[in-house]
Motif scaffolding. Structure first.
Motif, PDB file in Angstrom:
ATOM      1  N   ARG A  26      30.411  -2.453  42.362  1.00  0.00           N
ATOM      2  CA  ARG A  26      30.406  -1.160  43.056  1.00  0.00           C
ATOM      3  C   ARG A  26      30.751  -1.324  44.537  1.00  0.00           C
ATOM      4  NH1 ARG A  26      31.003  -0.606  38.697  1.00  0.00           N
ATOM      5  NH2 ARG A  26      29.763   0.514  37.181  1.00  0.00           N
TER       6      ARG A  26
ATOM      7  N   ASP B  82      34.407  -1.465  44.593  1.00  0.00           N
ATOM      8  CA  ASP B  82      34.957  -0.123  44.379  1.00  0.00           C
ATOM      9  C   ASP B  82      34.975   0.630  45.705  1.00  0.00           C
ATOM     10  OD1 ASP B  82      35.332  -0.310  41.575  1.00  0.00           O
ATOM     11  OD2 ASP B  82      33.291   0.386  41.168  1.00  0.00           O
ATOM     12  N   GLU B  83      33.854   0.601  46.386  1.00  0.00           N
ATOM     13  CA  GLU B  83      33.732   1.308  47.660  1.00  0.00           C
ATOM     14  C   GLU B  83      34.683   0.720  48.708  1.00  0.00           C
ATOM     15  OE1 GLU B  83      30.306   1.949  51.007  1.00  0.00           O
ATOM     16  OE2 GLU B  83      29.694   2.128  48.892  1.00  0.00           O
TER      17      GLU B  83
ATOM     18  N   GLY C  29      38.159   1.772  48.103  1.00  0.00           N
ATOM     19  CA  GLY C  29      38.387   3.211  48.073  1.00  0.00           C
ATOM     20  C   GLY C  29      38.493   3.796  46.670  1.00  0.00           C
ATOM     21  N   PHE C  30      37.878   3.129  45.706  1.00  0.00           N
ATOM     22  CA  PHE C  30      37.901   3.593  44.323  1.00  0.00           C
ATOM     23  C   PHE C  30      36.593   4.283  43.969  1.00  0.00           C
ATOM     24  CE2 PHE C  30      40.816  -0.204  43.597  1.00  0.00           C
ATOM     25  CZ  PHE C  30      41.962   0.566  43.561  1.00  0.00           C
ATOM     26  N   SER C  31      36.615   5.057  42.907  1.00  0.00           N
ATOM     27  CA  SER C  31      35.389   5.664  42.406  1.00  0.00           C
ATOM     28  C   SER C  31      34.578   4.586  41.685  1.00  0.00           C
ATOM     29  CB  SER C  31      35.716   6.827  41.476  1.00  0.00           C
ATOM     30  OG  SER C  31      36.524   6.391  40.399  1.00  0.00           O
ATOM     31  N   PRO C  32      33.255   4.795  41.559  1.00  0.00           N
ATOM     32  CA  PRO C  32      32.424   3.801  40.889  1.00  0.00           C
ATOM     33  C   PRO C  32      32.930   3.489  39.472  1.00  0.00           C
ATOM     34  CG  PRO C  32      31.058   5.416  42.000  1.00  0.00           C
ATOM     35  CD  PRO C  32      32.474   5.919  42.077  1.00  0.00           C
TER      36      PRO C  32
ATOM     37  N   GLU D 161      35.777   2.018  38.726  1.00  0.00           N
ATOM     38  CA  GLU D 161      37.236   1.982  38.586  1.00  0.00           C
ATOM     39  C   GLU D 161      37.786   0.563  38.507  1.00  0.00           C
ATOM     40  OE1 GLU D 161      41.145   4.235  40.430  1.00  0.00           O
ATOM     41  OE2 GLU D 161      39.155   4.721  41.210  1.00  0.00           O
ATOM     42  N   THR D 162      37.219  -0.374  39.260  1.00  0.00           N
ATOM     43  CA  THR D 162      37.724  -1.745  39.169  1.00  0.00           C
ATOM     44  C   THR D 162      37.422  -2.338  37.792  1.00  0.00           C
ATOM     45  OG1 THR D 162      35.736  -2.593  40.274  1.00  0.00           O
ATOM     46  CG2 THR D 162      37.691  -2.249  41.641  1.00  0.00           C
TER      47      THR D 162
ATOM     48  N   GLU E 234      37.374  -0.645  35.016  1.00  0.00           N
ATOM     49  CA  GLU E 234      38.387  -0.045  34.144  1.00  0.00           C
ATOM     50  C   GLU E 234      39.709  -0.798  34.254  1.00  0.00           C
ATOM     51  OE1 GLU E 234      38.455   2.565  31.843  1.00  0.00           O
ATOM     52  OE2 GLU E 234      36.289   2.289  31.973  1.00  0.00           O
TER      53      GLU E 234
END
Length: 85
Positions: free
Chosen positions: A23, A26-27, A30-33, A35-36, A38
């Motif tokens: 997480r 992700d932050e 700049g991704f949503s929680p 997303e990495t 995924e």
């Protein structure tokens, strides 16, 4: 001689109990929680790696390019698995 066969590792023999490392990335990126995760697991390349169609190294090189990690790829990769038990 075959000594063992492992059918399911992720979520069965190995589980991610602490998602905080992922997480934070992700932050940072700049991704949503989630997303990495995924991208690593559920992208076309992630699926190819799970089927054995590409190597682990090929997957991580692609992830590094996809996420524009540059020299941070090794840190990302280490953190990605840091919460697994």
């Amino acid at each position: 001689m075959i000594k063992a066969i492992i059918f399911d590792v992720g979520g069965v023999l190995i589980r991610t109990e602490d998602h905080s490392y992922r997480r934070r990335w992700d932050e940072k990126l700049g991704f949503s929680p989630g997303e990495t995760e995924e991208i690593v697991f559920n992208s076309e390349m992630g699926q190819k790696a799970q089927r054995g169609e590409i190597s682990d190294g090929e997957l991580w090189n692609w992830v590094g390019e996809r996420l524009d990690l540059g020299q941070q790829l090794e840190a990302f990769r280490n953190d990605f698995w840091a919460g697994d038990v």
